[in-house]
Write a protein that holds these residues in place. Structure first.
Motif: not given
Length: 538
Positions: A314-317, A334-337, A342-353, A381-388
């Motif tokens: 339950d992270n975004f490694f 978000c570990i390939p294989g 997680r679904p690819p869309a969630q991993c892509a959103a995390a990787a973009a920010h 105390h962190r930058s807000p996550l993107p809305h997606h």
């Protein structure tokens, strides 16, 4: 006319202010009673006043024999020779664990029992606040008031006690900030979990010499103070589960070479897991699950020779090394294989920010907005996550303390050589709840320990099976060990078991209903402690 006058007099009587309630009359013993010394007489007065005026319910009749001048024979009362005058016997211990008593602690109790070295009130229904007269307890070494209904701010009066080494306030309703002074005190064990504490962990956390620090299940917010690295020589276990922590794990955690348990699961921690975790040479339980970590799982995880359980689901490694320690877990990342990611869309959103730890603020002013329920949450105390950004999975709500969550079986009880009613057991440094040796700097009793006569102690053996990440299902306690030991019957006097100073927080649950314990309470096993909420060590 007379009727109107009578009515007027009645109205005036009803409107008149009621007289101030007088303090309860002192409980004076009978003149014919002889006490060995004035201290035991004062203890009699204090205990009788407590029982008659501040204990509202005693369903198990625990205090039924609290009568007469033999105070040392009362249930839960233990006497010993005074540390500076061995000719004077005093009340040195008070243990009411699991008595299910309802009431409060009057100011007169600490005043009448100034020689207490241990005070155990675990698993009762005491309420209210700790009186300021606790400052009289200059010899108090262990304070366990966990699993009660105490309220108010952190009881700062306990920070004025010069001999205190073991502090257990868990499972109460203390609220507000943790005072920085807590970490300046020479405490060896700090248990504050499952309260209503808010505000970030004070930045001087690293000043504490404690070997065990458990702050789980509060609403602290803020970051893990980088000063934690200064605890390298003493810290053995730190548990910060479900504390709404933010920011990044400071690289200074790699200095904690003696830590066996490092658990920060169920928070909002971000950024990469620092490669400095390779410095956790003794770690057995490393849990970072349920956060927002990203990037690769450090390859240095594979170098941790003592590691028995590494949990990071339950992270975004985005990748992991191939060693068994890293591949045994890892779902919902978000570990390939890898399976169950997680679904690819969630991993892509995390990787973009990606989160920049260099811009994370460790301590910030908490907000003034309030959530439903009356609590003030800490500021993120962190930058807000993107809305997606996909929402995180909410950590499960811990069950109430009464839900049994067993851990390893207790070791056999130690033997004692003291004569009846002569001394209280030792309060040595806490052994690890996972069988590892405690830090060498805390392997002997503190120098300021009250000088009561201490019997020898046989240390408990390590558990046969180390606890894993997943706790047994609540409601299915393990079978008690076979033993010829039988619980003490009535009366007080010498302690029939060692105190719970330094107990492992992965303790067995409270005993079932009835007046007999299913197993002997022993040193190193928290027979008196409430069960952990969801894991063997929180």
């Amino acid at each position: 006319m007379a009727g109107r006058a009578a009515l007027l007099a009645l109205l005036l009587a009803l409107a008149a202010p009621a007289p101030a309630a007088s303090q309860p009359a002192a409980v004076d013993p009978r003149p014919s009673w002889a006490f060995p010394n004035a201290r035991l007489r004062a203890a009699y007065v204090a205990l009788q006043a407590w029982r008659r005026t501040a204990i509202f319910s005693d369903p198990a009749n625990f205090t039924a024999n609290w009568s007469g001048p033999d105070v040392c024979g009362y249930n839960g009362v233990f006497c010993a020779a005074h540390p500076t005058d061995g000719r004077v016997r005093v009340v040195a211990g008070l243990d009411l664990n699991h008595a299910d008593i309802a009431g409060y602690i009057p100011a007169s109790l600490p005043e009448g029992l100034p020689d207490l070295a241990l005070l155990h009130l675990n698993s009762n229904r005491f309420c209210g606040v700790l009186p300021d007269t606790f400052s009289h307890l200059r010899l108090l070494h262990e304070l366990d008031i966990s699993n009660n209904r105490f309220v108010g701010g952190f009881p700062e009066v306990v920070l004025s006690l010069p001999s205190l080494r073991y502090l257990d306030l868990r499972f109460n309703d203390f609220e507000g900030a943790i005072p920085p002074k807590l970490f300046d005190r020479p405490l060896d064990a700090i248990f504050l979990n499952s309260n209503r504490l808010t505000r970030p962990i004070p930045p001087n956390l690293g000043s504490s010499p404690a070997s065990v620090v458990v702050l789980a299940h509060n609403r602290l917010g803020g970051c893990i103070p980088p000063s934690i690295g200064r605890m390298a020589e003493t810290l053995n276990e730190i548990v910060l589960i479900d504390d709404e922590l933010t920011g990044c794990v400071p690289p200074q955690v790699g200095l904690l070479r003696k830590v066996t348990v490092f658990d920060v699961s169920g928070n909002h921690l971000q950024g990469p897991l620092p490669g400095s975790v390779a410095g956790l040479a003794a770690v057995e339980q490393l849990d970072v699950a349920g956060n927002l970590f990203e990037g690769p799982v450090p390859a240095t995880i594979c170098s941790l020779q003592s590691l028995k359980n590494f949990t990071y689901e339950d992270n975004f490694f985005s990748s992991r090394p191939g060693c068994p320690a890293a591949t045994a877990d890892g779902r919902w990342n978000c570990i390939p294989g890898a399976p169950a990611q997680r679904p690819p869309a969630q991993c892509a959103a995390a990787a973009a920010h990606p989160f920049d730890c260099s811009k994370a603020q460790c301590q910030a002013t908490p907000p003034t907005t309030r959530r439903p329920g009356g609590r003030t949450p800490p500021a993120p105390h962190r930058s807000p996550l993107p809305h997606h950004m996909p929402p995180r999975r909410t950590p499960p709500t811990p069950p109430p303390p009464s839900s049994p969550t067993p851990s390893h079986l207790p070791p056999p009880p130690p033997t004692y050589s003291e004569s009846p009613k002569s001394s209280i057991p030792p309060s040595t440094s806490p052994p690890s709840s996972h069988g590892a040796s405690p830090p060498s700097s805390s392997s002997s009793p503190p120098t300021e320990h009250p000088g009561y006569v201490l019997p020898p102690l046989t240390p408990p053996p390590p558990p046969t099976t180390p606890p894993g990440h997943h706790a047994p299902v609540p409601g299915t306690p393990s079978s008690p060990p076979s033993s010829s030991w039988s619980p003490p019957q009535g009366g007080g006097g010498k302690l029939p078991f060692p105190p719970v100073h330094g107990v492992a927080y992965s303790s067995p649950p409270p005993p079932p209903s009835g007046d007999k314990l299913p197993f002997p309470p022993v040193y190193g096993v928290a027979y008196s402690s409430p069960p952990p909420p969801s894991k063997p060590y929180n």
